[in-house]
Motif scaffolding. Structure first.
Motif, PDB file in Angstrom:
ATOM      1  N   GLU A 166      -0.642   1.401 -18.248  1.00  0.00           N
ATOM      2  CA  GLU A 166       0.304   0.471 -18.869  1.00  0.00           C
ATOM      3  C   GLU A 166       1.757   0.860 -18.614  1.00  0.00           C
ATOM      4  N   ASP A 167       2.038   2.152 -18.485  1.00  0.00           N
ATOM      5  CA  ASP A 167       3.430   2.557 -18.256  1.00  0.00           C
ATOM      6  C   ASP A 167       3.869   2.368 -16.802  1.00  0.00           C
ATOM      7  N   LEU A 168       3.001   1.851 -15.945  1.00  0.00           N
ATOM      8  CA  LEU A 168       3.359   1.580 -14.553  1.00  0.00           C
ATOM      9  C   LEU A 168       3.501   0.082 -14.266  1.00  0.00           C
ATOM     10  N   LEU A 169       3.670  -0.702 -15.314  1.00  0.00           N
ATOM     11  CA  LEU A 169       3.805  -2.147 -15.156  1.00  0.00           C
ATOM     12  C   LEU A 169       5.209  -2.501 -14.697  1.00  0.00           C
ATOM     13  N   GLY A 170       5.308  -3.564 -13.917  1.00  0.00           N
ATOM     14  CA  GLY A 170       6.611  -4.058 -13.503  1.00  0.00           C
ATOM     15  C   GLY A 170       7.164  -5.066 -14.490  1.00  0.00           C
ATOM     16  N   ASP A 171       6.280  -5.726 -15.221  1.00  0.00           N
ATOM     17  CA  ASP A 171       6.656  -6.778 -16.167  1.00  0.00           C
ATOM     18  C   ASP A 171       5.690  -6.675 -17.342  1.00  0.00           C
ATOM     19  N   ALA A 172       6.222  -6.414 -18.533  1.00  0.00           N
ATOM     20  CA  ALA A 172       5.369  -6.196 -19.704  1.00  0.00           C
ATOM     21  C   ALA A 172       4.502  -7.410 -20.044  1.00  0.00           C
ATOM     22  N   SER A 173       4.897  -8.596 -19.572  1.00  0.00           N
ATOM     23  CA  SER A 173       4.101  -9.789 -19.880  1.00  0.00           C
ATOM     24  C   SER A 173       2.932  -9.978 -18.918  1.00  0.00           C
ATOM     25  N   ARG A 174       2.903  -9.176 -17.825  1.00  0.00           N
ATOM     26  CA  ARG A 174       1.810  -9.251 -16.853  1.00  0.00           C
ATOM     27  C   ARG A 174       1.242  -7.855 -16.689  1.00  0.00           C
ATOM     28  N   LEU A 175      -0.034  -7.704 -16.822  1.00  0.00           N
ATOM     29  CA  LEU A 175      -0.683  -6.398 -16.815  1.00  0.00           C
ATOM     30  C   LEU A 175      -1.078  -5.963 -15.396  1.00  0.00           C
ATOM     31  N   VAL A 176      -0.096  -6.000 -14.474  1.00  0.00           N
ATOM     32  CA  VAL A 176      -0.340  -5.597 -13.089  1.00  0.00           C
ATOM     33  C   VAL A 176       0.602  -4.451 -12.727  1.00  0.00           C
ATOM     34  N   LEU A 177       0.134  -3.577 -11.850  1.00  0.00           N
ATOM     35  CA  LEU A 177       0.942  -2.446 -11.413  1.00  0.00           C
ATOM     36  C   LEU A 177       2.219  -2.922 -10.727  1.00  0.00           C
ATOM     37  N   ALA A 178       3.313  -2.236 -10.999  1.00  0.00           N
ATOM     38  CA  ALA A 178       4.598  -2.536 -10.364  1.00  0.00           C
ATOM     39  C   ALA A 178       4.563  -2.173  -8.884  1.00  0.00           C
ATOM     40  N   SER A 179       5.503  -2.711  -8.135  1.00  0.00           N
ATOM     41  CA  SER A 179       5.544  -2.451  -6.694  1.00  0.00           C
ATOM     42  C   SER A 179       5.954  -1.008  -6.379  1.00  0.00           C
ATOM     43  N   GLY A 180       6.830  -0.404  -7.164  1.00  0.00           N
ATOM     44  CA  GLY A 180       7.300   0.955  -6.889  1.00  0.00           C
ATOM     45  C   GLY A 180       6.179   1.975  -6.795  1.00  0.00           C
ATOM     46  N   PRO A 181       5.294   2.048  -7.789  1.00  0.00           N
ATOM     47  CA  PRO A 181       4.175   2.999  -7.682  1.00  0.00           C
ATOM     48  C   PRO A 181       3.246   2.707  -6.499  1.00  0.00           C
ATOM     49  N   ILE A 182       3.110   1.437  -6.141  1.00  0.00           N
ATOM     50  CA  ILE A 182       2.264   1.090  -4.987  1.00  0.00           C
ATOM     51  C   ILE A 182       2.924   1.585  -3.703  1.00  0.00           C
ATOM     52  N   ILE A 183       4.241   1.470  -3.608  1.00  0.00           N
ATOM     53  CA  ILE A 183       4.958   1.995  -2.442  1.00  0.00           C
ATOM     54  C   ILE A 183       4.795   3.516  -2.373  1.00  0.00           C
ATOM     55  N   SER A 184       4.897   4.186  -3.519  1.00  0.00           N
ATOM     56  CA  SER A 184       4.694   5.645  -3.541  1.00  0.00           C
ATOM     57  C   SER A 184       3.289   6.010  -3.090  1.00  0.00           C
ATOM     58  N   LEU A 185       2.300   5.259  -3.531  1.00  0.00           N
ATOM     59  CA  LEU A 185       0.913   5.466  -3.104  1.00  0.00           C
ATOM     60  C   LEU A 185       0.809   5.377  -1.590  1.00  0.00           C
ATOM     61  N   MET A 186       1.398   4.338  -1.015  1.00  0.00           N
ATOM     62  CA  MET A 186       1.276   4.119   0.425  1.00  0.00           C
ATOM     63  C   MET A 186       2.077   5.143   1.230  1.00  0.00           C
ATOM     64  N   ASP A 187       3.203   5.590   0.690  1.00  0.00           N
ATOM     65  CA  ASP A 187       3.988   6.619   1.364  1.00  0.00           C
ATOM     66  C   ASP A 187       3.203   7.929   1.418  1.00  0.00           C
ATOM     67  N   MET A 188       2.579   8.305   0.304  1.00  0.00           N
ATOM     68  CA  MET A 188       1.792   9.543   0.274  1.00  0.00           C
ATOM     69  C   MET A 188       0.562   9.430   1.175  1.00  0.00           C
ATOM     70  N   ALA A 189      -0.110   8.290   1.141  1.00  0.00           N
ATOM     71  CA  ALA A 189      -1.276   8.093   2.006  1.00  0.00           C
ATOM     72  C   ALA A 189      -0.860   8.158   3.470  1.00  0.00           C
ATOM     73  N   SER A 190       0.334   7.668   3.781  1.00  0.00           N
ATOM     74  CA  SER A 190       0.842   7.721   5.155  1.00  0.00           C
ATOM     75  C   SER A 190       1.023   9.164   5.604  1.00  0.00           C
ATOM     76  N   GLY A 191       1.708   9.956   4.795  1.00  0.00           N
ATOM     77  CA  GLY A 191       1.912  11.359   5.146  1.00  0.00           C
ATOM     78  C   GLY A 191       0.603  12.088   5.328  1.00  0.00           C
ATOM     79  N   MET A 192      -0.326  11.859   4.411  1.00  0.00           N
ATOM     80  CA  MET A 192      -1.612  12.548   4.503  1.00  0.00           C
ATOM     81  C   MET A 192      -2.407  12.091   5.718  1.00  0.00           C
ATOM     82  N   ARG A 207      -4.674  -7.525  -9.327  1.00  0.00           N
ATOM     83  CA  ARG A 207      -5.306  -8.139 -10.501  1.00  0.00           C
ATOM     84  C   ARG A 207      -4.893  -7.384 -11.761  1.00  0.00           C
ATOM     85  N   GLU A 208      -4.933  -8.057 -12.876  1.00  0.00           N
ATOM     86  CA  GLU A 208      -4.600  -7.424 -14.149  1.00  0.00           C
ATOM     87  C   GLU A 208      -5.526  -6.246 -14.419  1.00  0.00           C
ATOM     88  N   ARG A 209      -4.912  -5.150 -14.880  1.00  0.00           N
ATOM     89  CA  ARG A 209      -5.612  -3.916 -15.251  1.00  0.00           C
ATOM     90  C   ARG A 209      -6.413  -3.293 -14.101  1.00  0.00           C
TER      91      ARG A 209
END
Length: 159
Positions: free
Chosen positions: A46-72, A98-100
């Motif tokens: 829940e603390d990684l949401l981009g918009d409190a009214s929508r229960l979907v992960l924000a773009s920033g953490p997804i970019i961090s995920l992809m950056d780390m996966a790229s390096g690895m 998708r939500e959650r």
């Protein structure tokens, strides 16, 4: 005392990487690997949401995920852990997760040169055929710490 592995192994490295720093705080987990690719997971929180009214992960953490996966993926393809710097990471969002839903990021290193590595991949929330985003990136490979060859950069003698 154990001898470290001679070849970089993303599964083993993730045990250390994901206990510390930003990737540890995000809660990234290892999912799978191949000779030149790595798949990681970003769990929904829940603390990684981009918009409190929508229960979907924000773009920033997804970019961090992809950056780390790229390096690895680069380290997996090269077989060794050498520092890399992100020069360009393009993220083309296709849709919100998708939500959650947790998001998985699978990145392959498809080409390496002496000074650069090229990656591509997808982020998805359960169906790789329906991606949340496509990524493409270029990373600079850093052969050695420049301070080691130039003492002036490391506070050493000034000539």
């Amino acid at each position: 005392m154990t001898t470290p592995p001679t070849r970089f192994d993303a599964r083993e490295a993730s045990r250390w990487f994901f206990r510390h720093g930003h990737t540890g705080w995000l809660g990234l987990t290892f999912a799978d690997q191949g000779d030149n690719w790595v798949e990681l997971e970003l769990p929904w929180r829940e603390d990684l949401l981009g918009d409190a009214s929508r229960l979907v992960l924000a773009s920033g953490p997804i970019i961090s995920l992809m950056d780390m996966a790229s390096g690895m993926a680069i380290w997996q393809a090269s077989g060794s852990f050498n520092p890399v710097a992100t020069l360009d990471l393009r993220v083309d969002y296709q849709r919100p997760a998708r939500e959650r839903a947790s998001v998985r990021g699978r990145v392959e290193c498809y080409r390496r040169t002496r000074s650069a590595a090229f990656v591509r991949g997808i982020a998805h929330d359960g169906d790789p055929d329906d991606p949340v985003a496509h990524v493409a990136g270029v990373f600079m490979t850093i052969g050695a710490d420049p301070r080691e060859s130039n003492p002036a950069l490391n506070g050493g003698e000034h000539g």
